[in-house]
Design an enzyme around this catalytic site. Structure first.
Site, PDB file in Angstrom:
ATOM      1  N   GLY A 125      -3.293  -3.306   0.646  1.00 42.39           N
ATOM      2  CA  GLY A 125      -4.020  -4.314   0.287  1.00 42.39           C
ATOM      3  C   GLY A 125      -3.535  -5.514   0.619  1.00 42.39           C
ATOM      4  O   GLY A 125      -2.257  -5.705   1.067  1.00 42.39           O
ATOM      5  N   CYS A 126      -4.504  -6.691   0.842  1.00 36.70           N
ATOM      6  CA  CYS A 126      -3.848  -7.789   1.460  1.00 36.70           C
ATOM      7  C   CYS A 126      -3.093  -8.388   0.545  1.00 36.70           C
ATOM      8  O   CYS A 126      -1.825  -8.943   1.168  1.00 36.70           O
ATOM      9  CB  CYS A 126      -5.161  -8.698   1.869  1.00 36.70           C
ATOM     10  SG  CYS A 126      -6.313  -8.920   0.340  1.00 36.70           S
ATOM     11  N   TYR A 127      -3.146  -8.887  -0.687  1.00 39.66           N
ATOM     12  CA  TYR A 127      -2.316  -9.240  -1.506  1.00 39.66           C
ATOM     13  C   TYR A 127      -1.022  -8.521  -1.828  1.00 39.66           C
ATOM     14  O   TYR A 127       0.137  -9.306  -1.758  1.00 39.66           O
ATOM     15  CB  TYR A 127      -2.944  -9.622  -3.034  1.00 39.66           C
ATOM     16  CG  TYR A 127      -4.064 -10.499  -3.275  1.00 39.66           C
ATOM     17  CD1 TYR A 127      -3.771 -11.885  -2.713  1.00 39.66           C
ATOM     18  CD2 TYR A 127      -5.138 -10.112  -3.814  1.00 39.66           C
ATOM     19  CE1 TYR A 127      -4.746 -12.978  -2.884  1.00 39.66           C
ATOM     20  CE2 TYR A 127      -6.201 -11.312  -3.924  1.00 39.66           C
ATOM     21  CZ  TYR A 127      -5.838 -12.549  -3.661  1.00 39.66           C
ATOM     22  OH  TYR A 127      -6.792 -13.409  -3.784  1.00 39.66           O
TER      23      TYR A 127
END
Length: 343
Positions: free
Chosen positions: A146-148
């Protein structure tokens, strides 16, 4: 190599198309979108009006015969059903959704759905490119982070491995542009809701929490609890993550910085800032770079780590292509030598 994108109408897909269009070894031959099948790419993305590529309906049998790699950029729950049959037939699969990032019970708890078939949860490789390259090179199915978690783990993992932070929870203050919420219509994505506004969401229940904690333990070698606070800021793209944790004895900001520079010495997309020069989202926009920086506050003894990425590139499409490059033995930077956009 012929490649396809499944779920071709989202923001991450637009970045995949942009990157693959200039890739020296990959040829994007199929775009799959059940919701807009029969139309053309230029109807969904007017900025690509010079491309007349059709949008096609899903046909797994035909896809397995025609392409050698597939990027799944569809919502969660789709790749868990459609990806394993392709991988079983030798197609390289890179999943940008969260279907293969968590173990079964964790997936049920945080995603509220049934996980993929058990063997594929074990066989999927978590594709944090800078830390999982040996496994990625052998992978049948790659779970793109995921991005985070990408921004958080790139800053956190060196600290865990080196013992730079003391025991205890790590606070993750994470700010993202609105494109991270996807292209679907939501009240909290409306201009009037986001403009001149800033707000937290899913505090304590965000599904990236177990992803960060699980892979911090698996890769970083230490069980770590995370207090994860995601927030929306009024910009289109970009993530700035700030970590707070008590520094271990003897660690100064300068020592941490030099240690992390050595960790990422051969990583083409991680740029470690010198002391006093802090990451900014504008400095990585449109690129596959992650800029990180560190500070140890002598007065409070707190270590602060910062990481900035473009959530649609390093946080999604760029890392997915980086993983394909690793899997195929191509130069890691192939198709990704994108300078940041400025201003």
């Amino acid at each position: 190599m012929k490649v396809a994108v499944v779920g071709a109408t989202g923001y991450g897909s637009a970045e995949l198309i942009r990157i693959l269009h200039r890739h020296p070894y990959a040829d994007l031959t199929q775009l799959i979108s059940s919701s807009t099948a029969g139309g053309e790419l230029k109807e969904v993305f007017p900025h690509l009006s010079h491309l007349s590529q059709p949008l096609e309906v899903w046909d797994g049998e035909a896809l397995a015969e025609e392409v050698e790699a597939v990027f799944f950029a569809a919502p969660a729950g789709i790749s868990s059903r459609l990806a394993p049959p392709l991988a079983e037939r030798g197609v390289r699969v890179i999943d940008l959704a969260g279907d293969f990032r968590l173990e079964g019970e964790e997936y049920r708890k945080w995603y509220g759905a049934e996980p993929p078939a058990h063997p594929w949860l074990e066989r999927a490789v978590y594709g944090l490119s800078e830390w999982s390259a040996p496994a990625i090179r052998q992978a049948e199915l790659i779970a793109n982070p995921g991005c985070y978690p990408t921004a958080t783990l790139l800053a956190l993992l060196p600290l865990l491995q080196a013992g730079s932070i003391a025991d205890g929870p790590v606070t993750v203050d994470a700010k993202s542009g609105i494109s991270g919420a996807g292209r679907g219509l939501k009240r909290t994505s409306l201009f009037a809701e986001v403009n001149e506004n800033m707000f937290p969401y899913q505090v304590g229940v965000h599904r990236h929490t177990p992803e960060i904690e699980g892979h911090a333990a698996r890769i970083g070698g230490r069980e770590t609890q995370v207090i994860f606070i995601p927030q929306i800021v009024p910009m289109s793209r970009g993530i700035l993550v700030t970590l707070y944790a008590p520094a271990a004895a003897g660690w100064t900001g300068a020592r941490v910085t030099e240690m992390v520079k050595e960790v990422y010495r051969e990583a083409p997309f991680v740029r470690v800032r010198d002391q006093g020069a802090w990451p900014r989202t504008k400095d990585v926009q449109g690129s596959n770079f992650c800029d990180i920086g560190f500070h140890v506050d002598e007065r409070t003894g707190m270590l602060v780590g910062m990481a900035a990425i473009d959530n649609l590139v390093k946080g999604a499409a760029g890392q997915a292509v980086q993983n394909l490059n690793l899997r195929m033995g191509w130069p890691e930077t192939a198709g990704l030598d994108l300078l940041p956009q400025y201003p």
